[in-house]
Design a protein around this motif. Structure first.
Motif, PDB file in Angstrom:
ATOM      1  N   PRO A  29       0.819  -1.216   0.000  1.00 42.42           N
ATOM      2  CA  PRO A  29       0.000   0.000   0.000  1.00 42.42           C
ATOM      3  C   PRO A  29       0.855   1.269   0.000  1.00 42.42           C
ATOM      4  O   PRO A  29       1.759   1.418   0.802  1.00 42.42           O
ATOM      5  N   LEU A  30       0.595   2.134  -0.982  1.00 43.70           N
ATOM      6  CA  LEU A  30       1.283   3.428  -1.086  1.00 43.70           C
ATOM      7  C   LEU A  30       0.224   4.456  -1.460  1.00 43.70           C
ATOM      8  O   LEU A  30      -0.850   4.102  -1.942  1.00 43.70           O
TER       9      LEU A  30
ATOM     10  N   VAL B 103       2.851   7.873  -7.950  1.00 44.28           N
ATOM     11  CA  VAL B 103       2.851   6.454  -7.585  1.00 44.28           C
ATOM     12  C   VAL B 103       1.722   5.707  -8.301  1.00 44.28           C
ATOM     13  O   VAL B 103       1.913   4.576  -8.767  1.00 44.28           O
ATOM     14  N   GLY B 104       0.577   6.383  -8.455  1.00 43.77           N
ATOM     15  CA  GLY B 104      -0.572   5.746  -9.091  1.00 43.77           C
ATOM     16  C   GLY B 104      -0.348   5.408 -10.564  1.00 43.77           C
ATOM     17  O   GLY B 104      -1.068   4.583 -11.126  1.00 43.77           O
ATOM     18  N   SER B 105       0.659   6.047 -11.182  1.00 41.95           N
ATOM     19  CA  SER B 105       0.900   5.785 -12.603  1.00 41.95           C
ATOM     20  C   SER B 105       1.940   4.686 -12.825  1.00 41.95           C
ATOM     21  O   SER B 105       2.258   4.344 -13.955  1.00 41.95           O
ATOM     22  N   LEU B 106       2.487   4.137 -11.754  1.00 39.26           N
ATOM     23  CA  LEU B 106       3.561   3.139 -11.897  1.00 39.26           C
ATOM     24  C   LEU B 106       2.999   1.741 -12.150  1.00 39.26           C
ATOM     25  O   LEU B 106       1.858   1.447 -11.779  1.00 39.26           O
ATOM     26  N   SER B 107       3.823   0.891 -12.765  1.00 41.84           N
ATOM     27  CA  SER B 107       3.421  -0.512 -12.942  1.00 41.84           C
ATOM     28  C   SER B 107       3.528  -1.229 -11.595  1.00 41.84           C
ATOM     29  O   SER B 107       4.128  -0.700 -10.639  1.00 41.84           O
TER      30      SER B 107
ATOM     31  N   GLN C  74       7.062  -1.630 -10.550  1.00 43.84           N
ATOM     32  CA  GLN C  74       7.680  -0.353 -10.137  1.00 43.84           C
ATOM     33  C   GLN C  74       7.203   0.063  -8.745  1.00 43.84           C
ATOM     34  O   GLN C  74       7.972   0.560  -7.937  1.00 43.84           O
ATOM     35  N   ARG C  75       5.925  -0.177  -8.478  1.00 44.69           N
ATOM     36  CA  ARG C  75       5.397   0.148  -7.132  1.00 44.69           C
ATOM     37  C   ARG C  75       6.102  -0.701  -6.078  1.00 44.69           C
ATOM     38  O   ARG C  75       6.434  -0.219  -5.001  1.00 44.69           O
ATOM     39  N   THR C  76       6.329  -1.973  -6.428  1.00 43.35           N
ATOM     40  CA  THR C  76       7.043  -2.852  -5.499  1.00 43.35           C
ATOM     41  C   THR C  76       8.424  -2.296  -5.193  1.00 43.35           C
ATOM     42  O   THR C  76       8.883  -2.295  -4.055  1.00 43.35           O
TER      43      THR C  76
ATOM     44  N   PHE D 111       9.879  -1.236  -1.667  1.00 41.84           N
ATOM     45  CA  PHE D 111      11.162  -1.748  -1.170  1.00 41.84           C
ATOM     46  C   PHE D 111      12.045  -0.602  -0.698  1.00 41.84           C
ATOM     47  O   PHE D 111      12.691  -0.692   0.344  1.00 41.84           O
ATOM     48  N   ALA D 112      12.072   0.482  -1.502  1.00 41.65           N
ATOM     49  CA  ALA D 112      12.911   1.633  -1.142  1.00 41.65           C
ATOM     50  C   ALA D 112      12.472   2.210   0.207  1.00 41.65           C
ATOM     51  O   ALA D 112      13.304   2.571   1.040  1.00 41.65           O
ATOM     52  N   LEU D 113      11.156   2.250   0.424  1.00 45.85           N
ATOM     53  CA  LEU D 113      10.631   2.771   1.701  1.00 45.85           C
ATOM     54  C   LEU D 113      11.069   1.873   2.863  1.00 45.85           C
ATOM     55  O   LEU D 113      11.462   2.353   3.928  1.00 45.85           O
ATOM     56  N   ALA D 114      10.971   0.557   2.637  1.00 44.11           N
ATOM     57  CA  ALA D 114      11.306  -0.389   3.709  1.00 44.11           C
ATOM     58  C   ALA D 114      12.816  -0.399   3.980  1.00 44.11           C
ATOM     59  O   ALA D 114      13.255  -0.326   5.123  1.00 44.11           O
ATOM     60  N   PHE D 115      13.617  -0.437   2.911  1.00 42.67           N
ATOM     61  CA  PHE D 115      15.075  -0.453   3.078  1.00 42.67           C
ATOM     62  C   PHE D 115      15.592   0.860   3.634  1.00 42.67           C
ATOM     63  O   PHE D 115      16.514   0.883   4.432  1.00 42.67           O
TER      64      PHE D 115
END
Ligand code: ADP
Length: 317
Positions: free
Chosen positions: A91-92, A132-136, A139-141, A145-149
């Motif tokens: 969720p983003l 974010v809503g325009s990403l595949s 890409q959202r994943t 991942f970037a947020l979590a890392f």
């Protein structure tokens, strides 16, 4: 204040259970995961994997038992800053740009690593200005991942992290995950259906079935605890000599041939198969063969290796 130095156990679960109305999603779950491991939680759909991860991420409250992360009860507010959770549906905020999303991560997390988060996003050729809503999905994943890392957590909880990534992105992100874990001593617990991914990435296993933990321990100990035995099934069954002496996990008989995954309880000599229907061959199974056998036979005896056994449980015994 909590001592920030990592203790020996990233996760200590003692009799953790979660019930929805009358149905238990998770029951009597007790184990200890050592700090610094990359652990896989494996099991069929509905086994209780997401439930356990949700409890560790504080999204759910346990019905029974206690859960400690880094030596601290999961209810302790300091846990929030040291644990990152990547949910299955990632969720983003769709209206945020990627840059806004990372800024939110920076503002919410005192240990935020902006360079790392940006590097992850850029290596997927995702513009920071993109919504974010325009990403595949893939890409959202990557942004998730970037947020979590970027949080630089001591414990990273990932629910089916790689399932919507193409093989290249999967390869890149799994390499990054392992490198990060090794460099920073991050403990990773990820649920996965992809057994080759588990075999490549993980050095610790938690196998679940029907809401219960069936097997837990370091792969380097779990694999040698098993043997794959094949031979001639004289009377259409696995020879009694084998099943009497050793623990049978799963067996299959095809015509005159049997194949059995065992946990030897003593020496298991190879006796070359003869045409008379006696004898068998013994090989060490692959991790994938062990996992498949455990999932095919959810009622097989539980195996929790010594180190993974929860100390409080031992003390109570
Ligand atoms: P897994 O992640 O291994 O597929 P889950 O932890 O999602 O398994 O689910 C375990 C069991 O709990 C399943 O039988 C599922 O239907 C049930 N369950 C999960 N979430 C809920 C919920 N919110 N309400 C009722 N039952 C649930």
């Amino acid at each position: 204040m909590h001592d920030p130095s990592p203790g020996p156990w990233a996760i200590e679960a003692d009799n953790v259970g979660k019930r929805y109305r009358r149905r238990w999603a998770l029951q009597e779950c007790s184990f200890r995961l050592p700090t610094g491991r990359v652990a896989a939680m494996v099991g069929p759909n509905g086994a209780g994997k997401s439930t356990f991860l949700g409890l560790a991420a504080r999204l759910l409250q346990p019905t029974t038992g206690t859960l400690r992360l880094g030596g601290v009860p999961v209810t302790d507010p300091t846990v929030l800053t040291r644990v990152a959770y990547l949910a299955q549906d990632k969720p983003l905020y769709p209206r945020f740009t990627v840059a806004d999303t990372l800024r939110l991560g920076r503002e919410l997390n005192p240990t935020w690593d902006q360079a790392l988060a940006e590097r992850l996003v850029r290596s997927g050729n995702i513009p920071l200005s993109a919504k974010v809503g325009s990403l595949s999905g893939g890409q959202r994943t990557r942004v998730a991942f970037a947020l979590a890392f970027g949080k630089r957590p001591a414990l990273l909880l990932l629910d089916e992290p790689m399932s919507d990534l193409d093989p290249l992105a999967r390869d890149e992100l799994s390499g990054l995950l392992m490198a990060e874990a090794a460099e920073h001593g991050t403990t990773v617990l990820m649920s996965s259906h992809l057994l080759t991914e588990v075999e490549e990435m993980c050095d610790y296993l938690l196998v679940m079935a029907d809401g219960r933990l069936r097997m837990a321990g370091p792969t380097e100990e779990l694999v040698p605890a098993h043997a794959l035995v094949t031979g001639l099934a004289a009377d259409g069954r696995v020879p009694k000599e084998l099943t009497d002496r050793h623990t049978l996990v799963d067996a299959r008989v095809n015509g005159r041939q049997f194949s059995a995954l065992l946990r030897p309880t003593g020496p298991l000599a190879t006796t070359p198969a003869t045409t008379e229907g006696t004898g068998w061959d013994v090989v060490t199974p692959s991790l994938e063969e062990i996992l498949l056998a455990c999932m095919r036979a959810p009622d097989a005896p539980t195996l929790i290796v010594d180190d993974a056994e929860n100390a409080e449980k031992e003390a109570a015994a």
